[in-house]
Scaffold this active site. Structure first.
Site, PDB file in Angstrom:
ATOM      1  N   CYS A   1       0.840  -1.189   0.000  1.00 25.59           N
ATOM      2  CA  CYS A   1       0.000   0.000   0.000  1.00 25.59           C
ATOM      3  C   CYS A   1       0.881   1.246   0.000  1.00 25.59           C
ATOM      4  O   CYS A   1       1.803   1.370   0.801  1.00 25.59           O
ATOM      5  CB  CYS A   1      -0.899   0.005   1.230  1.00 25.59           C
ATOM      6  SG  CYS A   1      -1.733   1.577   1.507  1.00 25.59           S
TER       7      CYS A   1
ATOM      8  N   TYR B   1     -13.318  16.542  24.137  1.00 22.08           N
ATOM      9  CA  TYR B   1     -13.119  15.438  23.184  1.00 22.08           C
ATOM     10  C   TYR B   1     -11.614  15.169  23.107  1.00 22.08           C
ATOM     11  O   TYR B   1     -11.018  15.155  22.037  1.00 22.08           O
ATOM     12  CB  TYR B   1     -13.645  15.776  21.784  1.00 22.08           C
ATOM     13  CG  TYR B   1     -15.035  16.344  21.744  1.00 22.08           C
ATOM     14  CD1 TYR B   1     -16.132  15.512  21.566  1.00 22.08           C
ATOM     15  CD2 TYR B   1     -15.252  17.722  21.874  1.00 22.08           C
ATOM     16  CE1 TYR B   1     -17.413  16.033  21.514  1.00 22.08           C
ATOM     17  CE2 TYR B   1     -16.527  18.248  21.819  1.00 22.08           C
ATOM     18  CZ  TYR B   1     -17.601  17.404  21.640  1.00 22.08           C
ATOM     19  OH  TYR B   1     -18.866  17.929  21.581  1.00 22.08           O
TER      20      TYR B   1
ATOM     21  N   GLU C   1     -13.377  13.285  27.802  1.00 22.03           N
ATOM     22  CA  GLU C   1     -13.468  12.294  26.721  1.00 22.03           C
ATOM     23  C   GLU C   1     -14.448  11.197  27.126  1.00 22.03           C
ATOM     24  O   GLU C   1     -14.492  10.797  28.284  1.00 22.03           O
ATOM     25  CB  GLU C   1     -12.058  11.735  26.461  1.00 22.03           C
ATOM     26  CG  GLU C   1     -11.963  10.394  25.774  1.00 22.03           C
ATOM     27  CD  GLU C   1     -12.484  10.381  24.342  1.00 22.03           C
ATOM     28  OE1 GLU C   1     -12.211  11.343  23.589  1.00 22.03           O
ATOM     29  OE2 GLU C   1     -13.175   9.423  23.998  1.00 22.03           O
TER      30      GLU C   1
ATOM     31  N   CYS D   1     -12.880  17.606  11.952  1.00 19.12           N
ATOM     32  CA  CYS D   1     -12.620  16.697  10.826  1.00 19.12           C
ATOM     33  C   CYS D   1     -13.794  16.730   9.848  1.00 19.12           C
ATOM     34  O   CYS D   1     -13.856  15.936   8.929  1.00 19.12           O
ATOM     35  CB  CYS D   1     -12.382  15.278  11.330  1.00 19.12           C
ATOM     36  SG  CYS D   1     -13.694  14.670  12.389  1.00 19.12           S
TER      37      CYS D   1
HETATM   38  N1  SAH Z   1      -7.835  15.226  20.263  1.00 12.97           N
HETATM   39  C1  SAH Z   1      -7.996  13.807  20.432  1.00 12.97           C
HETATM   40  C2  SAH Z   1      -8.775  13.141  19.313  1.00 12.97           C
HETATM   41  C3  SAH Z   1     -10.152  13.645  19.128  1.00 12.97           C
HETATM   42  S1  SAH Z   1     -11.130  12.625  18.111  1.00 12.97           S
HETATM   43  C4  SAH Z   1      -6.646  13.158  20.550  1.00 12.97           C
HETATM   44  O1  SAH Z   1      -5.665  13.831  20.389  1.00 12.97           O
HETATM   45  O2  SAH Z   1      -6.556  11.974  20.822  1.00 12.97           O
HETATM   46  C5  SAH Z   1     -12.698  12.835  18.877  1.00 12.97           C
HETATM   47  C6  SAH Z   1     -12.812  12.184  20.232  1.00 12.97           C
HETATM   48  O3  SAH Z   1     -14.085  12.511  20.783  1.00 12.97           O
HETATM   49  C7  SAH Z   1     -12.745  10.672  20.221  1.00 12.97           C
HETATM   50  O4  SAH Z   1     -11.738  10.268  21.096  1.00 12.97           O
HETATM   51  C8  SAH Z   1     -14.149  10.231  20.718  1.00 12.97           C
HETATM   52  O5  SAH Z   1     -14.086   9.078  21.514  1.00 12.97           O
HETATM   53  C9  SAH Z   1     -14.568  11.419  21.523  1.00 12.97           C
HETATM   54  N2  SAH Z   1     -16.013  11.656  21.725  1.00 12.97           N
HETATM   55  C10 SAH Z   1     -17.026  11.358  20.885  1.00 12.97           C
HETATM   56  N3  SAH Z   1     -18.179  11.853  21.363  1.00 12.97           N
HETATM   57  C11 SAH Z   1     -17.893  12.494  22.526  1.00 12.97           C
HETATM   58  C12 SAH Z   1     -18.669  13.237  23.475  1.00 12.97           C
HETATM   59  N4  SAH Z   1     -19.992  13.412  23.310  1.00 12.97           N
HETATM   60  N5  SAH Z   1     -18.051  13.767  24.540  1.00 12.97           N
HETATM   61  C13 SAH Z   1     -16.703  13.608  24.702  1.00 12.97           C
HETATM   62  N6  SAH Z   1     -15.935  12.916  23.855  1.00 12.97           N
HETATM   63  C14 SAH Z   1     -16.505  12.367  22.772  1.00 12.97           C
END
Ligand code: SAH
Length: 462
Positions: free
Chosen positions: A163, A315, A336, A419
């Protein structure tokens, strides 16, 4: 327009799934394998009321941005969507997509967007950027054991150990495993019967440490001839961790619930910036560490910390952004939803000797409002405040109740990492109607050759 019609169409845009979009007398057609600027002869496969899907028959005039795909499976494989578009054009397309959403969904005017948008951050080498891949194993039509990737939207395996988005050592590892499996007449899993041993092989690579992890996902509790397998694999330069994970369920979930070490450590180590991470087979880790570092540096720059700030990272996942910020803030609170990710975040804080970051498990839209209310009760009506709030939500963006609490806490700055620029635009609209001004927007290309794009924005309090 009817099924089987053959028409000529000029491709003007790319859809969310990577298909080219062109209009014939105002009727939009989605055409896979075409790129912006192509003029193509296409056959209508499905005609709905307001749009249709068509199959590429012949490129009549190739777009000036069309390039030869690096991978011969680019069109069939579900991994890449726009490998036939030059990288410069990919970046231009992604930036335009963000601008378009800010304008259409966010209601910002074009001139304003142009004035605050910073140039998209691309990659110097847009290939071999993934540090993780999960390769399904199966049987070809000729009865051979194969591994590779699923064809788009299916579970049929395209045999390919090379890949273009992964490290070249993946090929060496996979070929070794294929040879071993054949030599010892071991079986591979069949989704239809639920029988057979090897389901997937997970390979992870530490970009800064050159450490390699291999995890076998098996429909069983042991791999026959493990000793021999390990003695071959462990000779590869950088091999650090060999494990297996048992998954005996009939499911699309790849990994089992736990894993066992069969050679070396249970994890590999890698760095984003100066922060060190221990990555086990089941932990989440950003798949493009080079661009992740650029993205989080940009977030840090927008946060503009001096050392005395109270910061929330909502998050927060495994705490990547939180730990980046903690080096420059007084205190960082991460929130999270996944408990395992918070365990990793705490562990990561510890191994980096960071003691000013605190992590909470829960939904951001519940934890922050609850904190805000509790604080007022405990401080005779005084409001909880924050200096900077960072959010990095999944594709669906933030709940309005969370955005409301954020505006009530009146942080000086909000840094929004996204994203999905459509939900980003929706949320920015809310924040800008409730006391905030959009200051800067920057797209970062985390996933070259795909249609995905990350965006980081700075908002400040009016
Ligand atoms: N900044 C993070 C990645 C974010 S990705 C890092 O560096 O690792 C988005 C994240 O939001 C994921 O880990 C997912 O599990 C979380 N998530 C999804 N819905 C959520 C909610 N309602 N409250 C808090 N976290 C959430």
């Amino acid at each position: 327009m009817q099924k089987n019609d053959i028409v000529k169409v000029k491709i003007e845009d790319i859809g969310v799934n990577g298909e080219g979009i062109g209009k014939v007398e105002g009727y939009p057609l989605f055409v896979k394998d075409t790129i912006i600027g192509d003029v193509a002869e296409v056959k209508v496969m499905k005609a709905k009321k307001n749009y249709g899907y068509a199959k590429l028959m012949k490129i009549l005039e190739a777009s000036k941005d069309r390039v030869q795909a690096r991978c011969e499976f680019a069109r069939n494989c579900g991994g890449c969507q726009i490998q036939e578009m030059s990288y410069e054009k990919q970046l231009e397309f992604k930036e335009k997509k963000v601008k378009g959403n800010l304008e259409r969904i966010g209601g910002f005017d074009r001139e304003f967007i142009e004035s605050i948008m910073e140039p998209i951050v691309g990659m110097e080498n847009p290939f071999a950027y993934r540090n993780k891949a999960q390769f399904p194993f199966g049987i070809s039509k000729d009865g051979e054991i194969i591994t590779g990737f699923y064809a788009g939207r299916t579970h049929s395996i395209i045999a390919n150990t090379d890949c273009a988005l992964g490290k070249s050592v993946n090929q060496e590892i996979l070929e070794l495993i294929l040879k071993f499996w054949k030599e010892f007449h071991l079986s591979v899993y069949d989704e239809n019967t639920g029988k057979g041993l090897l389901r997937h092989v997970l390979i992870r690579y530490g970009f800064k440490t050159d450490e390699i992890m291999v995890c076998f996902v098996i429909n069983g509790v042991k791999i026959p001839h493990t000793k021999e397998l390990v003695s071959q694999l462990s000779q590869l330069k950088g091999m650090t961790s060999i494990t297996f994970s048992t998954n005996q369920k009939n499911t699309n979930v790849i990994m089992g619930d736990s894993y066992q070490v069969i050679w070396g450590q249970s994890y590999i180590t890698d760095f984003i910036g100066d922060i060190k991470y221990q990555i086990s087979p089941l932990s989440f880790f950003q798949v493009n560490p080079i661009q992740t570092e650029k993205l989080y540096r940009q977030a840090l720059e927008y946060a503009d910390l001096k050392g005395s700030e109270i910061v929330w990272d909502l998050y927060c996942g495994i705490g990547t952004i939180s730990l980046f910020l903690a080096q420059r803030a007084k205190r960082v609170y991460g929130v999270e939803i996944i408990p395992q990710a918070i365990e990793d975040a705490r562990e990561n804080a510890k191994i980096n000797q960071i003691d000013n970051a605190e992590f909470y498990v829960g939904k951001a839209e519940e934890v922050l409002p609850a904190y805000y209310e509790r604080y007022a009760k405990e401080h005779s009506g005084e409001k909880a405040t924050a200096d900077v709030i960072v959010v990095d939500p999944p594709r669906k963006g933030c709940e309005e109740s969370l955005l409301r609490t954020i505006t009530e806490m009146e942080p000086k700055r909000v840094v929004y990492v996204s994203c999905d620029s459509a939900t980003l635009a929706r949320d920015l609209k809310y924040l800008c109607e409730n006391g905030y001004r959009l200051e800067k927007v920057r797209a970062v290309d985390q996933f070259p050759m795909t249609v995905h794009v990350e965006t980081v924005c700075l908002l400040s309090r009016k």
